[in-house]
Design a protein around this motif. Structure first.
Motif, PDB file in Angstrom:
ATOM      1  N   LEU A 115       4.461  -6.400   3.467  1.00  0.00           N
ATOM      2  CA  LEU A 115       3.816  -5.248   4.109  1.00  0.00           C
ATOM      3  C   LEU A 115       4.676  -4.727   5.251  1.00  0.00           C
ATOM      4  O   LEU A 115       4.895  -3.511   5.375  1.00  0.00           O
ATOM      5  N   ALA A 116       5.171  -5.624   6.075  1.00  0.00           N
ATOM      6  CA  ALA A 116       6.005  -5.220   7.206  1.00  0.00           C
ATOM      7  C   ALA A 116       7.268  -4.513   6.713  1.00  0.00           C
ATOM      8  O   ALA A 116       7.683  -3.487   7.274  1.00  0.00           O
ATOM      9  N   ARG A 117       7.897  -5.049   5.679  1.00  0.00           N
ATOM     10  CA  ARG A 117       9.109  -4.431   5.150  1.00  0.00           C
ATOM     11  C   ARG A 117       8.842  -3.020   4.657  1.00  0.00           C
ATOM     12  O   ARG A 117       9.602  -2.085   4.952  1.00  0.00           O
ATOM     13  N   ARG A 118       7.755  -2.839   3.945  1.00  0.00           N
ATOM     14  CA  ARG A 118       7.438  -1.519   3.401  1.00  0.00           C
ATOM     15  C   ARG A 118       7.091  -0.517   4.496  1.00  0.00           C
ATOM     16  O   ARG A 118       7.424   0.672   4.400  1.00  0.00           O
ATOM     17  N   LEU A 119       6.432  -0.963   5.531  1.00  0.00           N
ATOM     18  CA  LEU A 119       6.104  -0.061   6.638  1.00  0.00           C
ATOM     19  C   LEU A 119       7.372   0.408   7.345  1.00  0.00           C
ATOM     20  O   LEU A 119       7.517   1.593   7.667  1.00  0.00           O
ATOM     21  N   VAL A 120       8.284  -0.492   7.594  1.00  0.00           N
ATOM     22  CA  VAL A 120       9.533  -0.112   8.255  1.00  0.00           C
ATOM     23  C   VAL A 120      10.330   0.835   7.367  1.00  0.00           C
ATOM     24  O   VAL A 120      10.836   1.867   7.828  1.00  0.00           O
TER      25      VAL A 120
ATOM     26  N   GLY B 199       9.169   2.769   5.215  1.00  0.00           N
ATOM     27  CA  GLY B 199       8.418   4.012   5.122  1.00  0.00           C
ATOM     28  C   GLY B 199       8.364   4.784   6.432  1.00  0.00           C
ATOM     29  O   GLY B 199       7.530   5.677   6.583  1.00  0.00           O
ATOM     30  N   GLU B 200       9.261   4.453   7.356  1.00  0.00           N
ATOM     31  CA  GLU B 200       9.388   5.158   8.638  1.00  0.00           C
ATOM     32  C   GLU B 200       8.122   5.025   9.487  1.00  0.00           C
ATOM     33  O   GLU B 200       7.765   5.924  10.245  1.00  0.00           O
ATOM     34  N   GLN B 201       7.456   3.890   9.372  1.00  0.00           N
ATOM     35  CA  GLN B 201       6.250   3.619  10.149  1.00  0.00           C
ATOM     36  C   GLN B 201       6.352   2.278  10.866  1.00  0.00           C
ATOM     37  O   GLN B 201       5.421   1.479  10.886  1.00  0.00           O
ATOM     38  N   ALA B 202       7.513   2.081  11.464  1.00  0.00           N
ATOM     39  CA  ALA B 202       7.766   0.833  12.178  1.00  0.00           C
ATOM     40  C   ALA B 202       6.896   0.694  13.416  1.00  0.00           C
ATOM     41  O   ALA B 202       6.761  -0.400  13.962  1.00  0.00           O
ATOM     42  N   ASP B 203       6.317   1.816  13.878  1.00  0.00           N
ATOM     43  CA  ASP B 203       5.483   1.770  15.071  1.00  0.00           C
ATOM     44  C   ASP B 203       3.992   1.778  14.736  1.00  0.00           C
ATOM     45  O   ASP B 203       3.147   2.064  15.583  1.00  0.00           O
ATOM     46  N   ALA B 204       3.638   1.469  13.483  1.00  0.00           N
ATOM     47  CA  ALA B 204       2.239   1.468  13.080  1.00  0.00           C
ATOM     48  C   ALA B 204       1.428   0.487  13.927  1.00  0.00           C
ATOM     49  O   ALA B 204       1.928  -0.565  14.347  1.00  0.00           O
ATOM     50  N   ILE B 205       0.185   0.859  14.163  1.00  0.00           N
ATOM     51  CA  ILE B 205      -0.771  -0.049  14.787  1.00  0.00           C
ATOM     52  C   ILE B 205      -1.533  -0.736  13.662  1.00  0.00           C
ATOM     53  O   ILE B 205      -2.057  -0.079  12.765  1.00  0.00           O
ATOM     54  N   ILE B 206      -1.588  -2.041  13.704  1.00  0.00           N
ATOM     55  CA  ILE B 206      -2.226  -2.825  12.656  1.00  0.00           C
ATOM     56  C   ILE B 206      -3.586  -3.299  13.157  1.00  0.00           C
ATOM     57  O   ILE B 206      -3.686  -4.090  14.083  1.00  0.00           O
ATOM     58  N   ARG B 207      -4.608  -2.773  12.535  1.00  0.00           N
ATOM     59  CA  ARG B 207      -5.995  -3.136  12.863  1.00  0.00           C
ATOM     60  C   ARG B 207      -6.385  -4.268  11.916  1.00  0.00           C
ATOM     61  O   ARG B 207      -7.085  -4.097  10.943  1.00  0.00           O
TER      62      ARG B 207
ATOM     63  N   PRO C  18       0.832  -1.213   0.000  1.00  0.00           N
ATOM     64  CA  PRO C  18       0.000   0.000   0.000  1.00  0.00           C
ATOM     65  C   PRO C  18       0.864   1.259   0.000  1.00  0.00           C
ATOM     66  O   PRO C  18       0.770   2.125   0.887  1.00  0.00           O
ATOM     67  N   GLN C  19       1.732   1.355  -1.026  1.00  0.00           N
ATOM     68  CA  GLN C  19       2.775   2.369  -0.987  1.00  0.00           C
ATOM     69  C   GLN C  19       2.223   3.787  -0.989  1.00  0.00           C
ATOM     70  O   GLN C  19       2.756   4.675  -0.318  1.00  0.00           O
ATOM     71  N   GLU C  20       1.146   4.013  -1.744  1.00  0.00           N
ATOM     72  CA  GLU C  20       0.587   5.360  -1.796  1.00  0.00           C
ATOM     73  C   GLU C  20       0.121   5.810  -0.409  1.00  0.00           C
ATOM     74  O   GLU C  20       0.364   6.949   0.003  1.00  0.00           O
ATOM     75  N   THR C  21      -0.524   4.900   0.314  1.00  0.00           N
ATOM     76  CA  THR C  21      -0.987   5.229   1.668  1.00  0.00           C
ATOM     77  C   THR C  21       0.198   5.456   2.596  1.00  0.00           C
ATOM     78  O   THR C  21       0.212   6.415   3.384  1.00  0.00           O
ATOM     79  N   ILE C  22       1.193   4.597   2.522  1.00  0.00           N
ATOM     80  CA  ILE C  22       2.382   4.752   3.367  1.00  0.00           C
ATOM     81  C   ILE C  22       3.058   6.086   3.093  1.00  0.00           C
ATOM     82  O   ILE C  22       3.441   6.817   4.021  1.00  0.00           O
ATOM     83  N   ASP C  23       3.187   6.435   1.818  1.00  0.00           N
ATOM     84  CA  ASP C  23       3.852   7.688   1.459  1.00  0.00           C
ATOM     85  C   ASP C  23       3.086   8.907   1.957  1.00  0.00           C
ATOM     86  O   ASP C  23       3.689   9.935   2.283  1.00  0.00           O
ATOM     87  N   ARG C  24       1.769   8.803   2.013  1.00  0.00           N
ATOM     88  CA  ARG C  24       0.964   9.924   2.505  1.00  0.00           C
ATOM     89  C   ARG C  24       1.310  10.297   3.935  1.00  0.00           C
ATOM     90  O   ARG C  24       1.289  11.470   4.313  1.00  0.00           O
ATOM     91  N   TRP C  25       1.604   9.287   4.749  1.00  0.00           N
ATOM     92  CA  TRP C  25       1.834   9.545   6.175  1.00  0.00           C
ATOM     93  C   TRP C  25       3.306   9.556   6.550  1.00  0.00           C
ATOM     94  O   TRP C  25       3.643   9.850   7.700  1.00  0.00           O
TER      95      TRP C  25
END
Length: 319
Positions: A149-154, A156-164, A105-112
């Motif tokens: 997904l986990a790799r892209r979040l990390v 994308g500087e969102q290693a502390d994301a909460i996953i719902r 979900p790169q577009e969403t990750i990049d937004r935040w």
């Protein structure tokens, strides 16, 4: 307060879209998440409290607020200006149309990326393709998608994301709803274990049933304390119990007030699987409680309370 209309849940592969004015209509935010070392709980002297004998293992109470405003940081900043305070968290809904969009979900990750907000991502457990099943996920077949997904979040500087993960799984219309509770549990554990293997990750996972009774008793789908960080409940102002909603055609202010009270006492808070039950359940597990989605609802089937400021007051008192 202005009347509030809430659209139906987003279709598979879509983000939920509400009119822009909708998010400005609710004091303190339609979607609020009480998270990050937070516990929101209810104590009661009611002899029927199912959790009366549960040991109190709560950490110190701290609340943090969030909002869903699409993938729109500017909109969130505008909301903060209206609210008069900053929010801590943002809820977003990456596409789940297919595995590529779930895992990338790169577009969403990049937004935040680079924002001050901690993201809460509503991640689908299955894409639209009906050939993908919870049972297959339970075997670990889909783990590579969540590894990506986990790799892209990390990255994308969102290693502390909460996953719902697989939110509202106990609703019959949910893509990942299943009568096979063990498959849900096994699949959840596969995903969490896989994502936690990513170097640098600090993910937390929100197990998030919908409030109220339904065809699937969410209690039977709890995957275990070791793979759950928050117990989240979506709790809109809705009711199907007798003498709640819909309002009769000739319902005056007194009638509306009575039905709103009944909805709270018989469903939203006091129902068999209402907020009173879930706050005790979270306490019994020693977990923080979150409210990822809550708000007033003007539904087409008339089972929402519509413009109901009393619901907001009751939620404020509960929180």
């Amino acid at each position: 307060m202005a009347g509030v209309a809430v659209d139906s849940k987003p279709a598979v592969g879509q983000s939920p879209r509400r009119p822009r004015w909708f998010w400005w209509a609710i004091a303190a935010g339609l979607v609020i998440v009480l998270a990050v070392a937070a516990v929101v709980y209810v104590t009661s002297s009611d002899d029927e409290d199912p959790w009366a004998d549960v040991a109190d293992t709560r950490p110190a109470v701290t609340t943090q607020t969030g909002v869903f405003f699409g993938s729109d940081p500017e909109g969130v900043r505008g909301y903060e200006a209206w609210l008069g305070r900053e929010v801590d968290l943002v809820v977003d809904f990456p596409s789940r149309a297919d595995w590529q969009r779930i895992s990338q979900p790169q577009e969403t990750i990049d937004r935040w990326k680079g924002s001050k907000y901690r993201p809460i991502y509503s991640i689908g457990m299955l894409p639209e393709n009906p050939e993908d099943t919870m049972e297959r996920g339970a075997t670990g077949e889909y783990n590579p998608y969540f590894q990506e997904l986990a790799r892209r979040l990390v990255e994308g500087e969102q290693a502390d994301a909460i996953i719902r993960l697989g939110w509202e799984f106990n609703l019959e219309g949910s893509r990942w709803a299943t009568h096979n509770s063990q498959a849900f549990i096994d699949y959840w554990r596969q995903v969490v274990t896989t994502m936690r293997e990513q170097p640098g990750q600090k993910f937390q996972f929100d197990w998030n049933p919908n409030n109220g009774d339904g065809p699937f008793d969410a209690v039977n789908y709890y995957p275990g304390n070791d793979v759950v960080d928050f117990i989240g409940i979506d709790a809109y102002d809705v009711g199907w119990a007798f003498h709640t909603y819909p309002y009769p055609d000739d319902c005056d202010d007194s009638c509306r007030s009575e039905r709103q009270t009944n909805a709270w006492e018989k469903s939203i808070y006091g129902g068999a699987r209402g907020l009173k039950f879930w706050s005790g359940f979270a306490r019994s597990k020693g977990k923080p409680m979150s409210l990822p989605e809550w708000g007033m609802w003007e539904r087409e089937d008339k089972h929402g309370g519509g413009n109901d400021p009393e619901y907001l007051r009751r939620m404020h008192a509960f929180i």
